[in-house]
Design a protein around this motif. Structure first.
Motif, PDB file in Angstrom:
ATOM      1  N   LEU A   6      -2.020  -1.475   7.068  1.00  0.00           N
ATOM      2  CA  LEU A   6      -1.688  -1.817   5.685  1.00  0.00           C
ATOM      3  C   LEU A   6      -1.669  -3.326   5.532  1.00  0.00           C
ATOM      4  O   LEU A   6      -1.236  -4.046   6.432  1.00  0.00           O
ATOM      5  N   ILE A  64      -4.694  -0.257   1.760  1.00  0.00           N
ATOM      6  CA  ILE A  64      -4.396   0.716   2.814  1.00  0.00           C
ATOM      7  C   ILE A  64      -5.615   0.847   3.718  1.00  0.00           C
ATOM      8  O   ILE A  64      -6.726   1.101   3.251  1.00  0.00           O
ATOM      9  N   PHE A  95      -1.669   6.664   6.316  1.00  0.00           N
ATOM     10  CA  PHE A  95      -0.932   5.928   5.296  1.00  0.00           C
ATOM     11  C   PHE A  95      -1.401   6.347   3.904  1.00  0.00           C
ATOM     12  O   PHE A  95      -0.606   6.483   2.974  1.00  0.00           O
ATOM     13  N   LYS A  96      -2.686   6.530   3.754  1.00  0.00           N
ATOM     14  CA  LYS A  96      -3.249   6.950   2.464  1.00  0.00           C
ATOM     15  C   LYS A  96      -2.678   8.300   2.039  1.00  0.00           C
ATOM     16  O   LYS A  96      -2.227   8.477   0.900  1.00  0.00           O
ATOM     17  N   TRP A 142      -5.298   6.880  -3.720  1.00  0.00           N
ATOM     18  CA  TRP A 142      -5.400   5.558  -3.106  1.00  0.00           C
ATOM     19  C   TRP A 142      -6.714   5.459  -2.330  1.00  0.00           C
ATOM     20  O   TRP A 142      -6.858   6.076  -1.286  1.00  0.00           O
ATOM     21  N   TRP A 150       5.840   1.982   6.008  1.00  0.00           N
ATOM     22  CA  TRP A 150       5.523   1.280   4.781  1.00  0.00           C
ATOM     23  C   TRP A 150       6.854   0.848   4.196  1.00  0.00           C
ATOM     24  O   TRP A 150       7.650   1.654   3.762  1.00  0.00           O
TER      25      TRP A 150
END
Length: 203
Positions: A96, A122, A127-128, A142, A165
């Motif tokens: 990130l 991202i 994470f996405k 995203w 995050w």
């Protein structure tokens, strides 16, 4: 540095009832993604020390469940803070990236900046997925590896497969002040809540 504030975003669409599908309520929600970000133009910054211009970075360090590196880009017109997260100690596997942008004044051993934009990118599929499932920053879509504008958004913390995050609440404007000490290729920034040391990458 802790950024505080919250901006509300409202988007209203008026739909005609004519020809409306009776099964609309069963359809998946529309994709709602942050706008693509761009570096602002026409900003004015001043500095009494040209040696500050260029790119600076901290060492790669552990930060919770991942690894972090801060980068500072001081251009003639603007300042860019990059706070990057990685999956490895060498900071080569990106998770990130977050950047804060604004004009600055550097004089008399101090740097003052008005950060007016915050962008996020991202780099990691996990994470996405976590961001989309939690509607982080208020969005359910995203794209990967694309800088997106999250200025004025509240982006709650998310943890996914070793990555964290952090909470990010972005105001429309944030004021930053740091005293600095420049010694060769090393720049020490003293904030009210801590000190960071950066090394010069390029000019």
């Amino acid at each position: 540095m802790v950024l505080k504030g919250l901006a509300l975003f409202a988007f209203t669409t008026l739909l005609s009832s004519c020809g409306k599908d009776s099964n609309d309520k069963d359809k998946a929600p529309a994709q709602n993604a942050p706008p693509v970000a761009s570096i602002p133009l026409g900003l004015t910054s001043t500095s009494d020390n040209p040696e500050l211009l260029g790119s600076w970075s901290t060492e790669c360090k552990a930060c919770g469940y991942s690894y972090c590196q801060t980068k500072l880009e001081m251009q003639a017109e603007l300042l860019i803070w990059n706070k990057n997260q990685f999956a490895d100690l060498s900071c080569s596997k990106e998770l990130l990236q977050i950047r804060h942008i604004g004009p600055y004044t550097a004089e008399d051993g101090g740097i003052d900046s008005v950060l007016t934009q915050t962008h996020m990118k991202i780099e990691n599929e996990d994470f996405k997925t976590a961001a989309e499932q939690s509607l982080s920053c208020g969005f359910n879509s995203w794209p990967l590896k694309t800088w997106l504008d999250v200025t004025g958004r509240n982006c709650p913390a998310t943890r996914e497969k070793g990555g964290v995050w952090s909470n990010l609440t972005v105001p429309g404007k944030a004021l930053v002040h740091a005293a600095y000490v420049l010694e060769g290729d090393h720049l020490t920034l003293e904030f009210s809540d801590g000190v960071i040391v950066l090394s010069k990458e390029s000019q």
